[in-house]
Design a protein around this motif. Structure first.
Motif, PDB file in Angstrom:
ATOM      1  N   PRO A 195      10.891   2.961   2.109  1.00 61.13           N
ATOM      2  CA  PRO A 195      10.945   4.409   1.898  1.00 61.13           C
ATOM      3  C   PRO A 195      10.822   4.793   0.431  1.00 61.13           C
ATOM      4  O   PRO A 195      10.452   5.919   0.124  1.00 61.13           O
ATOM      5  N   LYS A 196      11.155   3.877  -0.475  1.00 60.74           N
ATOM      6  CA  LYS A 196      11.057   4.195  -1.906  1.00 60.74           C
ATOM      7  C   LYS A 196      10.130   3.206  -2.605  1.00 60.74           C
ATOM      8  O   LYS A 196       9.887   2.106  -2.122  1.00 60.74           O
ATOM      9  N   GLU A 197       9.659   3.608  -3.803  1.00 60.12           N
ATOM     10  CA  GLU A 197       8.680   2.815  -4.541  1.00 60.12           C
ATOM     11  C   GLU A 197       9.182   1.385  -4.781  1.00 60.12           C
ATOM     12  O   GLU A 197      10.326   1.180  -5.174  1.00 60.12           O
ATOM     13  N   PRO A 198       8.316   0.391  -4.568  1.00 61.47           N
ATOM     14  CA  PRO A 198       8.714  -0.999  -4.778  1.00 61.47           C
ATOM     15  C   PRO A 198       9.123  -1.229  -6.227  1.00 61.47           C
ATOM     16  O   PRO A 198       8.519  -0.673  -7.133  1.00 61.47           O
ATOM     17  N   PRO A 199      10.154  -2.036  -6.457  1.00 72.88           N
ATOM     18  CA  PRO A 199      10.667  -2.235  -7.803  1.00 72.88           C
ATOM     19  C   PRO A 199       9.778  -3.152  -8.638  1.00 72.88           C
ATOM     20  O   PRO A 199       9.464  -4.258  -8.229  1.00 72.88           O
ATOM     21  N   GLY A 200       9.385  -2.668  -9.800  1.00 72.09           N
ATOM     22  CA  GLY A 200       8.603  -3.498 -10.717  1.00 72.09           C
ATOM     23  C   GLY A 200       9.466  -4.340 -11.629  1.00 72.09           C
ATOM     24  O   GLY A 200       8.980  -5.233 -12.313  1.00 72.09           O
ATOM     25  N   ARG A 215      17.294  -2.539  -5.971  1.00 74.32           N
ATOM     26  CA  ARG A 215      17.185  -3.020  -4.592  1.00 74.32           C
ATOM     27  C   ARG A 215      16.665  -1.899  -3.709  1.00 74.32           C
ATOM     28  O   ARG A 215      17.151  -0.779  -3.783  1.00 74.32           O
ATOM     29  N   ARG A 216      15.705  -2.227  -2.885  1.00 72.91           N
ATOM     30  CA  ARG A 216      15.103  -1.240  -2.003  1.00 72.91           C
ATOM     31  C   ARG A 216      15.294  -1.628  -0.540  1.00 72.91           C
ATOM     32  O   ARG A 216      15.185  -2.797  -0.179  1.00 72.91           O
ATOM     33  N   LEU A 217      15.529  -0.626   0.302  1.00 71.09           N
ATOM     34  CA  LEU A 217      15.529  -0.861   1.738  1.00 71.09           C
ATOM     35  C   LEU A 217      14.112  -1.180   2.189  1.00 71.09           C
ATOM     36  O   LEU A 217      13.154  -0.544   1.750  1.00 71.09           O
ATOM     37  N   ALA A 218      13.991  -2.181   3.046  1.00 69.78           N
ATOM     38  CA  ALA A 218      12.703  -2.544   3.638  1.00 69.78           C
ATOM     39  C   ALA A 218      12.903  -2.664   5.144  1.00 69.78           C
ATOM     40  O   ALA A 218      13.668  -3.507   5.598  1.00 69.78           O
ATOM     41  N   VAL A 219      12.248  -1.815   5.918  1.00 74.28           N
ATOM     42  CA  VAL A 219      12.437  -1.797   7.367  1.00 74.28           C
ATOM     43  C   VAL A 219      11.325  -2.603   8.025  1.00 74.28           C
ATOM     44  O   VAL A 219      10.140  -2.280   7.882  1.00 74.28           O
ATOM     45  N   GLN A 259       0.832  -1.189   0.000  1.00 74.18           N
ATOM     46  CA  GLN A 259       0.000   0.000   0.000  1.00 74.18           C
ATOM     47  C   GLN A 259       0.869   1.241   0.000  1.00 74.18           C
ATOM     48  O   GLN A 259       1.837   1.337   0.758  1.00 74.18           O
ATOM     49  N   GLU A 260       0.512   2.165  -0.883  1.00 76.86           N
ATOM     50  CA  GLU A 260       1.164   3.469  -0.881  1.00 76.86           C
ATOM     51  C   GLU A 260       0.558   4.263   0.261  1.00 76.86           C
ATOM     52  O   GLU A 260      -0.647   4.488   0.292  1.00 76.86           O
ATOM     53  N   HIS A 261       1.392   4.649   1.217  1.00 77.25           N
ATOM     54  CA  HIS A 261       0.884   5.273   2.438  1.00 77.25           C
ATOM     55  C   HIS A 261       1.340   6.723   2.483  1.00 77.25           C
ATOM     56  O   HIS A 261       2.521   7.019   2.662  1.00 77.25           O
ATOM     57  N   HIS A 262       0.382   7.625   2.300  1.00 80.57           N
ATOM     58  CA  HIS A 262       0.689   9.062   2.314  1.00 80.57           C
ATOM     59  C   HIS A 262       0.682   9.573   3.752  1.00 80.57           C
ATOM     60  O   HIS A 262      -0.226  10.260   4.175  1.00 80.57           O
ATOM     61  N   ALA A 263       1.698   9.164   4.502  1.00 77.92           N
ATOM     62  CA  ALA A 263       1.883   9.648   5.880  1.00 77.92           C
ATOM     63  C   ALA A 263       2.707  10.928   5.811  1.00 77.92           C
ATOM     64  O   ALA A 263       2.862  11.513   4.752  1.00 77.92           O
ATOM     65  N   SER A 264       3.244  11.356   6.950  1.00 78.14           N
ATOM     66  CA  SER A 264       4.057  12.576   6.942  1.00 78.14           C
ATOM     67  C   SER A 264       5.179  12.444   5.913  1.00 78.14           C
ATOM     68  O   SER A 264       5.587  13.415   5.294  1.00 78.14           O
ATOM     69  N   ARG A 265       5.697  11.228   5.751  1.00 74.70           N
ATOM     70  CA  ARG A 265       6.577  10.947   4.617  1.00 74.70           C
ATOM     71  C   ARG A 265       6.001   9.784   3.835  1.00 74.70           C
ATOM     72  O   ARG A 265       5.659   8.750   4.405  1.00 74.70           O
ATOM     73  N   LEU A 266       5.915   9.967   2.529  1.00 74.66           N
ATOM     74  CA  LEU A 266       5.387   8.907   1.669  1.00 74.66           C
ATOM     75  C   LEU A 266       6.224   7.632   1.814  1.00 74.66           C
ATOM     76  O   LEU A 266       7.448   7.676   1.812  1.00 74.66           O
ATOM     77  N   HIS A 267       5.550   6.502   1.972  1.00 72.63           N
ATOM     78  CA  HIS A 267       6.253   5.225   1.983  1.00 72.63           C
ATOM     79  C   HIS A 267       5.300   4.134   1.513  1.00 72.63           C
ATOM     80  O   HIS A 267       4.129   4.393   1.250  1.00 72.63           O
ATOM     81  N   TRP A 268       5.824   2.943   1.383  1.00 72.86           N
ATOM     82  CA  TRP A 268       5.007   1.809   0.948  1.00 72.86           C
ATOM     83  C   TRP A 268       5.055   0.735   2.023  1.00 72.86           C
ATOM     84  O   TRP A 268       6.136   0.411   2.532  1.00 72.86           O
ATOM     85  N   ASP A 269       3.891   0.178   2.366  1.00 69.02           N
ATOM     86  CA  ASP A 269       3.806  -0.878   3.370  1.00 69.02           C
ATOM     87  C   ASP A 269       3.649  -2.227   2.682  1.00 69.02           C
ATOM     88  O   ASP A 269       2.652  -2.466   1.994  1.00 69.02           O
ATOM     89  N   GLU A 323       1.318 -12.410  -6.759  1.00 71.30           N
ATOM     90  CA  GLU A 323       0.306 -12.176  -7.782  1.00 71.30           C
ATOM     91  C   GLU A 323      -0.571 -11.048  -7.280  1.00 71.30           C
ATOM     92  O   GLU A 323      -1.549 -11.262  -6.575  1.00 71.30           O
ATOM     93  N   GLY A 324      -0.188  -9.825  -7.615  1.00 71.94           N
ATOM     94  CA  GLY A 324      -0.935  -8.659  -7.179  1.00 71.94           C
ATOM     95  C   GLY A 324      -1.354  -7.827  -8.372  1.00 71.94           C
ATOM     96  O   GLY A 324      -1.127  -8.200  -9.518  1.00 71.94           O
ATOM     97  N   LYS A 325      -1.969  -6.690  -8.086  1.00 73.01           N
ATOM     98  CA  LYS A 325      -2.408  -5.827  -9.178  1.00 73.01           C
ATOM     99  C   LYS A 325      -1.238  -5.038  -9.756  1.00 73.01           C
ATOM    100  O   LYS A 325      -1.126  -4.840 -10.956  1.00 73.01           O
ATOM    101  N   LYS A 326      -0.344  -4.563  -8.870  1.00 66.34           N
ATOM    102  CA  LYS A 326       0.763  -3.742  -9.340  1.00 66.34           C
ATOM    103  C   LYS A 326       2.054  -4.531  -9.476  1.00 66.34           C
ATOM    104  O   LYS A 326       2.860  -4.251 -10.347  1.00 66.34           O
ATOM    105  N   LEU A 327       2.262  -5.456  -8.587  1.00 65.48           N
ATOM    106  CA  LEU A 327       3.477  -6.264  -8.648  1.00 65.48           C
ATOM    107  C   LEU A 327       3.112  -7.703  -8.959  1.00 65.48           C
ATOM    108  O   LEU A 327       2.141  -8.235  -8.443  1.00 65.48           O
ATOM    109  N   SER A 328       3.925  -8.306  -9.818  1.00 65.56           N
ATOM    110  CA  SER A 328       3.805  -9.748 -10.005  1.00 65.56           C
ATOM    111  C   SER A 328       5.176 -10.283 -10.375  1.00 65.56           C
ATOM    112  O   SER A 328       5.973  -9.593 -10.999  1.00 65.56           O
TER     113      SER A 328
END
Ligand code: MN
Length: 150
Positions: free
Chosen positions: A75-80, A85-89, A50-60, A121-126
Motif C-alpha cells: 500500500p505504500k512506496e517500497p523503502p529505498g 518497514r512496509r506492509l506487503a499483502v 511496479q507502481e500501479h495506479h489502480a483505484s488506490r495507488l499501490h506497488w506490486d 538488482e533493479g532500476k529503482k531498488l537495489s
C-alpha cells in the motif's frame, strides 16, 4: 484491509494462492492479461516492482520462483533505505508474462511461508531485502531493506 486494492484472499492459505487462483479470478475474454501458464525465464530470477495506479495507488512486488511470479501488494512506496518497514499483502501467483520493468534477484535465504531474504538488482531498488510473514493476518508480510552491515 483498508487502503489495499486487492480482493480479500483471507479464506485461502498461502499455498493455495496459485496460478489456478489467478486463472479463476479473471475473465480472459474481457481482459488483456496473460493467461495462467508456467514457464521459466532464462535465469529464473526475475524481480519486478511496479507502481500501479489502480483505484488506490499501490506497488506490486513480484519474484520469480518455480515458473511463476510470487506476488505481494504494497500500500505504500517500497523503502529505498533501511529502517522503513512496509506492509506487503500476499496476492495470487502471476504468470511470468506479467513482469515488466524487470531486474533480477538472488535468493539468499528462503523459508517458505515464513521469511525470504534476497538481493535485488533493479532500476529503482537495489540491495538486500527481506519479506517476513506477520503472525496476524493470513497474507500480511513485512517488506524492508536490510542495512548493508547486517
Ligand atoms: Mn496491482
Amino acid at each position: 484491509m483498508p487502503g489495499v486494492p486487492v480482493k480479500p484472499y483471507l479464506p485461502f492459505r498461502l499455498e493455495k494462492l496459485s496460478l489456478q487462483e489467478y486463472q479463476k479470478r479473471r475473465d480472459f475474454s474481457r481482459s488483456p492479461e496473460p493467461t495462467a501458464r508456467k514457464q521459466s525465464s532464462t535465469k529464473g530470477n526475475i524481480y519486478s516492482i511496479q507502481e500501479h495506479h489502480a483505484s488506490r495507488l499501490h506497488w506490486d512486488l513480484r519474484l520469480e520462483k518455480d515458473g511463476v511470479l510470487l506476488s505481494w501488494a504494497l500500500p505504500k512506496e517500497p523503502p529505498g533505505e533501511p529502517g522503513i518497514r512496509r506492509l506487503a499483502v500476499r496476492t495470487e501467483d502471476h504468470p511470468l508474462d506479467y513482469a515488466w520493468d524487470r531486474g533480477q534477484y538472488q535468493m539468499l535465504a528462503d523459508k517458505p511461508g515464513e521469511e525470504i531474504v534476497f538481493r535485488i538488482e533493479g532500476k529503482k531498488l537495489s540491495g538486500t531485502y527481506c519479506l517476513i510473514k506477520m503472525k496476524k493476518g493470513e497474507n500480511n508480510w513485512l517488506f524492508f531493506k536490510k542495512s548493508s552491515a547486517s
